[in-house]
Design a protein around this motif. Structure first.
Motif, short mmCIF file in Angstrom:
data_model
loop_
_atom_site.label_atom_id
_atom_site.label_comp_id
_atom_site.label_asym_id
_atom_site.label_seq_id
_atom_site.Cartn_x
_atom_site.Cartn_y
_atom_site.Cartn_z
N PRO A 191 0.81 -1.22 0.00
CA PRO A 191 0.00 0.00 0.00
C PRO A 191 0.84 1.27 0.00
CG PRO A 191 -0.64 -1.49 1.79
CD PRO A 191 0.61 -2.04 1.19
N ASP B 167 0.75 4.78 1.62
CA ASP B 167 0.08 5.50 2.71
C ASP B 167 -0.56 6.78 2.20
OD1 ASP B 167 0.93 3.54 4.49
OD2 ASP B 167 2.70 4.68 5.11
N HIS C 250 -6.80 3.24 -2.26
CA HIS C 250 -6.58 2.16 -3.23
C HIS C 250 -5.22 2.30 -3.92
CE1 HIS C 250 -10.75 1.06 -2.64
NE2 HIS C 250 -11.09 2.30 -2.93
N PHE D 120 -1.09 1.78 -4.34
CA PHE D 120 -0.07 0.76 -4.10
C PHE D 120 1.17 1.11 -4.90
CE2 PHE D 120 -2.17 -0.50 -7.94
CZ PHE D 120 -1.18 -1.04 -8.73
N CYS E 271 3.63 5.40 -6.87
CA CYS E 271 2.31 4.94 -6.44
C CYS E 271 1.36 4.90 -7.62
CB CYS E 271 1.73 5.87 -5.37
SG CYS E 271 2.52 5.68 -3.77
N TYR F 95 -7.61 -2.90 -5.96
CA TYR F 95 -6.42 -3.33 -5.20
C TYR F 95 -6.78 -3.68 -3.77
CZ TYR F 95 -2.25 -3.06 -2.33
OH TYR F 95 -1.27 -3.33 -1.42
N VAL G 94 -4.72 -5.33 -0.16
CA VAL G 94 -3.43 -5.72 0.41
C VAL G 94 -3.26 -7.22 0.21
CG1 VAL G 94 -2.07 -5.85 2.52
CG2 VAL G 94 -3.47 -3.83 2.05
#
Length: 190
Positions: free
Chosen positions: A80, A82, A86, A88, A180, A186, A188
């Motif tokens: 992910p 932060d 959504h 990643f 990102c 998405y 985790v």
């Protein structure tokens, strides 16, 4: 890229490389130009599969530029971002090997010399901030904004090498990290 041999654990070096990549790519500490995400850019929409494929392409380009014939087969993974819904990023940790330490040193020099012609901007080239202080190259792809840290690891030259270091092969340790991306699907673990 033809990858062979299993990956060896890289302990603190991977942690240091990952930390350097997070600093280079910035996740939540940058200015607020990325639509409130804390990123200096607006994340593109990509599926995890597309992002992993692109990281593999970047890793292959680095492998080809090094001019070596052997690498491990580490797989990219998504984690992910932060502060990005959504969001990643994809990371790929792997290593390249050569028959001699001199061949690895020459490959490192080739990467430093040749990657800029392939769209990579050198951010740093010098001793790593590890205890061994071996040569490290940090680059960023100017179009795709992937970052890579490549470190020359020569445990055969370490004074007072640990049992683990004595068992490790000399290598170029590589970590490639994407910017990102956003994918509403998405989760985790993808």
């Amino acid at each position: 890229m033809t990858l062979t041999s299993p990956s060896a654990a890289r302990g603190g070096t991977l942690a240091a490389s990952a930390a350097a990549l997070l600093l280079l790519t910035g996740c939540s500490t940058m200015s607020n130009d990325g639509g409130g995400s804390g990123l200096p850019y607006e994340p593109q929409h990509k599926t995890v599969a597309q992002a992993k494929d692109l990281v593999r392409v970047q890793s292959s380009a680095i492998f080809d530029a090094a001019g070596l014939r052997e690498a491990n087969d580490g797989a990219p993974d998504a984690a992910p971002c932060d502060g990005v819904d959504h969001g990643f990023r994809v990371r790929h940790f792997w290593s390249m090997y050569a028959p001699t330490a001199d061949a690895l040193k020459q490959a490192m020099e080739r990467l430093h010399r040749d990657l800029p012609a392939k769209g990579w901007k050198v951010q740093r080239f010098g001793p790593a901030k590890s205890e061994a202080k071996q040569l490290q190259l940090d680059v960023e792809h100017e179009k795709e904004h992937h970052t890579a840290t490549i470190e020359l690891l020569l445990p055969s030259t370490y004074k007072d090498a640990s049992k683990w270091e004595k068992a490790s092969r000399d290598s170029l340790s590589v970590s490639v990290t994407s910017p990102c991306y956003v994918d509403p699907a998405y989760e985790v673990g993808d």
